[in-house]
Scaffold this motif. Structure first.
Motif, PDB file in Angstrom:
ATOM      1  N   ASN A 191      -8.147 -91.887  34.185  1.00 22.99           N
ATOM      2  CA  ASN A 191      -7.851 -90.691  33.396  1.00 22.99           C
ATOM      3  C   ASN A 191      -8.846 -90.606  32.249  1.00 22.99           C
ATOM      4  O   ASN A 191      -8.736 -91.317  31.255  1.00 22.99           O
ATOM      5  N   GLN A 192      -9.852 -89.756  32.395  1.00 20.50           N
ATOM      6  CA  GLN A 192     -10.885 -89.591  31.382  1.00 20.50           C
ATOM      7  C   GLN A 192     -10.753 -88.224  30.724  1.00 20.50           C
ATOM      8  O   GLN A 192     -10.697 -87.198  31.411  1.00 20.50           O
ATOM      9  N   ALA A 193     -10.703 -88.212  29.405  1.00 18.70           N
ATOM     10  CA  ALA A 193     -10.609 -86.954  28.667  1.00 18.70           C
ATOM     11  C   ALA A 193     -12.012 -86.404  28.400  1.00 18.70           C
ATOM     12  O   ALA A 193     -12.931 -87.146  28.059  1.00 18.70           O
ATOM     13  N   GLU A 194     -12.163 -85.100  28.556  1.00 19.98           N
ATOM     14  CA  GLU A 194     -13.429 -84.445  28.257  1.00 19.98           C
ATOM     15  C   GLU A 194     -13.581 -84.327  26.742  1.00 19.98           C
ATOM     16  O   GLU A 194     -12.630 -84.008  26.029  1.00 19.98           O
ATOM     17  N   SER A 195     -14.766 -84.624  26.235  1.00 19.70           N
ATOM     18  CA  SER A 195     -15.018 -84.530  24.800  1.00 19.70           C
ATOM     19  C   SER A 195     -16.276 -83.711  24.547  1.00 19.70           C
ATOM     20  O   SER A 195     -17.084 -83.480  25.445  1.00 19.70           O
ATOM     21  N   ASN A 196     -16.440 -83.312  23.284  1.00 24.12           N
ATOM     22  CA  ASN A 196     -17.573 -82.456  22.917  1.00 24.12           C
ATOM     23  C   ASN A 196     -18.176 -82.925  21.602  1.00 24.12           C
ATOM     24  O   ASN A 196     -18.207 -82.192  20.615  1.00 24.12           O
ATOM     25  N   VAL A 232     -16.011 -76.851  30.355  1.00 19.11           N
ATOM     26  CA  VAL A 232     -17.353 -76.301  30.574  1.00 19.11           C
ATOM     27  C   VAL A 232     -17.505 -75.694  31.972  1.00 19.11           C
ATOM     28  O   VAL A 232     -18.567 -75.159  32.305  1.00 19.11           O
ATOM     29  N   LYS A 233     -16.466 -75.785  32.807  1.00 18.06           N
ATOM     30  CA  LYS A 233     -16.526 -75.250  34.159  1.00 18.06           C
ATOM     31  C   LYS A 233     -15.521 -74.100  34.306  1.00 18.06           C
ATOM     32  O   LYS A 233     -14.483 -74.068  33.647  1.00 18.06           O
ATOM     33  N   GLU A 234     -15.832 -73.180  35.210  1.00 20.60           N
ATOM     34  CA  GLU A 234     -14.926 -72.056  35.462  1.00 20.60           C
ATOM     35  C   GLU A 234     -13.902 -72.369  36.551  1.00 20.60           C
ATOM     36  O   GLU A 234     -12.976 -71.596  36.758  1.00 20.60           O
ATOM     37  N   THR A 235     -14.100 -73.476  37.248  1.00 20.28           N
ATOM     38  CA  THR A 235     -13.217 -73.809  38.366  1.00 20.28           C
ATOM     39  C   THR A 235     -12.599 -75.195  38.195  1.00 20.28           C
ATOM     40  O   THR A 235     -13.075 -76.012  37.395  1.00 20.28           O
ATOM     41  N   ILE A 236     -11.544 -75.437  38.972  1.00 22.34           N
ATOM     42  CA  ILE A 236     -10.873 -76.736  39.033  1.00 22.34           C
ATOM     43  C   ILE A 236     -11.277 -77.394  40.345  1.00 22.34           C
ATOM     44  O   ILE A 236     -11.184 -76.782  41.416  1.00 22.34           O
ATOM     45  N   ALA A 261     -10.995 -81.040  50.190  1.00 21.95           N
ATOM     46  CA  ALA A 261     -11.410 -80.866  48.796  1.00 21.95           C
ATOM     47  C   ALA A 261     -11.910 -79.443  48.606  1.00 21.95           C
ATOM     48  O   ALA A 261     -12.329 -78.782  49.561  1.00 21.95           O
ATOM     49  N   GLY A 262     -11.839 -78.972  47.373  1.00 23.46           N
ATOM     50  CA  GLY A 262     -12.311 -77.625  47.113  1.00 23.46           C
ATOM     51  C   GLY A 262     -12.192 -77.239  45.658  1.00 23.46           C
ATOM     52  O   GLY A 262     -11.822 -78.061  44.809  1.00 23.46           O
ATOM     53  N   TRP A 263     -12.513 -75.962  45.385  1.00 25.44           N
ATOM     54  CA  TRP A 263     -12.469 -75.449  44.021  1.00 25.44           C
ATOM     55  C   TRP A 263     -11.426 -74.332  43.925  1.00 25.44           C
ATOM     56  O   TRP A 263     -11.324 -73.469  44.808  1.00 25.44           O
ATOM     57  N   TRP A 264     -10.662 -74.387  42.862  1.00 23.20           N
ATOM     58  CA  TRP A 264      -9.695 -73.344  42.534  1.00 23.20           C
ATOM     59  C   TRP A 264     -10.107 -72.704  41.208  1.00 23.20           C
ATOM     60  O   TRP A 264     -10.642 -73.386  40.319  1.00 23.20           O
TER      61      TRP A 264
END
Length: 346
Positions: A191-196, A232-236, A261-264
């Motif tokens: 479980n990695q959290a996205e950071s900025n 930073v992405k438009e999809t899951i 697998a795929g993108w939502w």
């Protein structure tokens, strides 16, 4: 009388210092005064609580070195520090040499029960064996005792017992080499959290995350899933795979049967990390049978973890951007963190 008193103080001080001299594994050191000692499986630790602040120093049992101090540090950082928590990337020192040992130290910050914790890891390696010392603290004042302990350390590589601690063995922290099949039954996650980046020294999180998860069932089946929700992405990105697993000594073989697998799209109304949008497109996901050398880390303070050692990068675990050896660390958890898209069926 004054001379006698000074002599008494000298001897009392000398006796006190001598009493705190400790030897654990390949290291002799001066234990921090007033800290509580606790012997663990594969480590010895010291803890100190002062009002609302606390600290813990842990000396870990020596292990076989990869022959590269930077690789030894990265491995121990990922397994001893980062595997159990969401933490900033370590700020590392350049390698230094002292008494025939290479040394790297690094630190990062994370949150625990609302408190900001600093973890500082120091790794020593002579190319044959490595040993790590970790300090978790909520106040900088504790770091003086940590530095004093490091300064007092004397390392003796001849005392290292490598027979049960090399990477090719499964005996870790006293566990037998033949791992029982039911040892890995349960849920294991990354479980990695996205950071900025940082603001005023604090890591700024976006709310996004990258998660991977194995669920090993006692009937020999498994479910692997992955979900990446990034700001930073438009999809899951989502992966779901099922198959069978089998243990042979300390070797774990995973054989997939089905996988997609795929993108939502994200939920554009709320942009909620827990909500799904509509399916967009499938991914070119390949099923891959893999055999791992399995290690188990027992950590009563946080969570147990499994380490999957692989000779090559894998579709499920990753590693394509790194060099071998590949060590994938998953932390034990009671409940799943990954939800399936609405109406999803494999």
């Amino acid at each position: 009388m004054k001379s006698v008193f000074i002599l008494f103080v000298f001897f009392a001080t000398a006796i006190n210092l001598l009493a705190q001299q400790k030897t654990y594994n390949i290291v002799t050191y001066t234990a921090p005064n007033g800290w509580t000692e606790k012997a663990g499986k594969g480590n010895i630790s010291y803890s100190n609580i002062d009002g609302g602040t606390w600290a813990q120093i842990v000396i870990y049992k020596s292990m076989a070195s990869s022959g590269n101090i930077a690789a030894d540090f990265d491995k121990d950082w990922n397994e001893l520090v980062a595997a159990n928590k969401t933490i900033s990337l370590p700020e590392k020192t350049s390698p230094k040499t002292t008494e025939g040992w290479m040394v790297i130290s690094g630190s990062g910050t994370w949150s625990y029960n609302g408190a900001k914790v600093t973890s500082q890891l120091t790794v020593y390696s002579n190319g044959q064996v490595s040993i790590s010392v970790l300090c978790n603290s909520t106040n900088k004042s504790f770091l003086n005792d940590y530095q004093a302990l490091l300064s007092s350390m004397v390392l003796n590589a001849e005392k290292a017992q490598l027979g049960s601690d090399t990477k090719n063995k499964a005996e870790v922290d006293g566990l037998p080499a033949a791992i029982h099949d039911n040892s890995i039954v349960g849920i294991w996650i990354v479980n990695q959290a996205e950071s900025n980046g940082f603001i005023n020294g604090h890591l700024m999180y976006t709310g996004g995350y990258m998660r991977k998860e194995y669920q090993f069932n006692d009937d020999g089946t498994y479910v692997f899933s992955e979900k990446n929700w990034l700001a930073v992405k438009e999809t899951i990105y989502f992966v779901y795979e099922t198959g069978t697993w089998v243990m042979n000594g300390n070797q774990l073989t995973i054989t997939p049967k089905k996988g997609e697998a795929g993108w939502w799209l994200k939920d554009k109304v709320t942009n909620d990390v827990n909500k799904w949008g509509i399916f967009q497109e499938a991914s070119n996901y390949k099923l891959q049978t893999a055999t791992y050398m399995l290690e188990i880390k027992i950590d009563p303070n946080y969570s147990n973890s499994i380490i999957l050692n692989s000779k090559k990068a894998t579709q499920r675990d990753g590693g394509q951007l790194n060099n071998p050896p590949y060590r994938f660390v998953y932390v034990q958890r009671k409940e799943t963190l990954i939800d399936n898209p609405p109406g999803f069926k494999l």
